[in-house]
Write an enzyme that holds these catalytic residues in place. Structure first.
Site, short mmCIF file in Angstrom:
data_model
loop_
_atom_site.label_atom_id
_atom_site.label_comp_id
_atom_site.label_asym_id
_atom_site.label_seq_id
_atom_site.Cartn_x
_atom_site.Cartn_y
_atom_site.Cartn_z
N ILE A 256 0.86 -1.11 0.01
CA ILE A 256 0.03 -0.05 0.13
C ILE A 256 1.07 1.42 0.00
O ILE A 256 1.72 1.26 0.91
CB ILE A 256 -0.98 0.00 1.07
CG1 ILE A 256 -1.67 -1.17 1.04
CG2 ILE A 256 -1.88 1.28 1.25
CD1 ILE A 256 -2.77 -1.44 2.37
N HIS B 27 9.59 4.12 -0.57
CA HIS B 27 9.50 2.66 -0.37
C HIS B 27 8.61 1.81 -1.34
O HIS B 27 8.93 0.85 -1.62
CB HIS B 27 9.12 2.41 1.22
CG HIS B 27 9.07 1.19 1.72
ND1 HIS B 27 10.30 0.42 1.81
CD2 HIS B 27 7.93 0.36 1.91
CE1 HIS B 27 10.04 -0.55 2.28
NE2 HIS B 27 8.67 -0.85 2.29
N THR C 101 6.51 7.69 1.17
CA THR C 101 8.00 7.72 0.93
C THR C 101 8.01 6.93 -0.34
O THR C 101 6.94 6.20 -0.78
CB THR C 101 8.82 7.05 2.00
OG1 THR C 101 8.45 5.72 1.92
CG2 THR C 101 8.50 7.60 3.59
#
Length: 156
Positions: free
Chosen positions: A81, A87, A85
């Site tokens: 999800i 990531h 950031t």
């Protein structure tokens, strides 16, 4: 999200050994994906095992190990999800690229059931849960079985 245009697949898994490899993040969604994959594999007649990994980043290495150990196909399930950031992009790319590489390197199918989502509701809508609009776990399992069948008919 309607499923319009879905193909008719050969989902006869008789004699196939399949491994479901699933991440451990976002339990409700992941458990729904696993349940959908399990239902599809049971209906297909394939034998299967479930292996859990910490997250989607770890799916490729375990998928590769399962295929090298004799599995005919893998169903890779995960939930990523988007956050605030980068990531999300790194993990999504690593999982997608890694699973593609596993399939190409082993010559065996990897059913792709990694959901890359903007929010949790999108996952709930796709997890095959009561009220969900789609069942991506089932779709990934059916794709793995159908691809294994297609590969078995390729002249070598």
């Amino acid at each position: 999200m309607s499923g319009a245009g879905s193909p008719e697949l050969d989902v006869d898994g008789t004699g196939l050994r399949v491994v479901i490899v699933a991440g451990s993040w976002h339990d409700e969604i992941t458990d729904g994906l696993i349940a959908g994959a399990t239902r599809a594999l049971e209906a297909s007649g394939a034998s299967f095992d479930l292996l859990r990994v910490p997250g989607s980043f770890e799916l490729p290495v375990v998928a590769k190990a399962a295929l090298e150990a004799g599995a005919d196909a893998v169903v890779a399930l995960g939930v990523i999800i988007r956050g605030g950031t980068p990531h999300f992009e790194y993990v999504s790319s690593a999982a997608t690229d890694g699973l593609t590489r596993v399939a190409l390197d082993t010559g065996k199918p990897v059913g792709f059931g990694v959901l890359t989502l903007d929010d949790e509701q999108q996952g709930l809508d796709r997890a095959g849960l009561p009220g969900s609009k789609e069942d991506k776990g089932r779709e990934a399992a059916e794709a793995a079985v159908a691809t294994a069948r297609a590969l078995s008919s390729v002249w070598r």
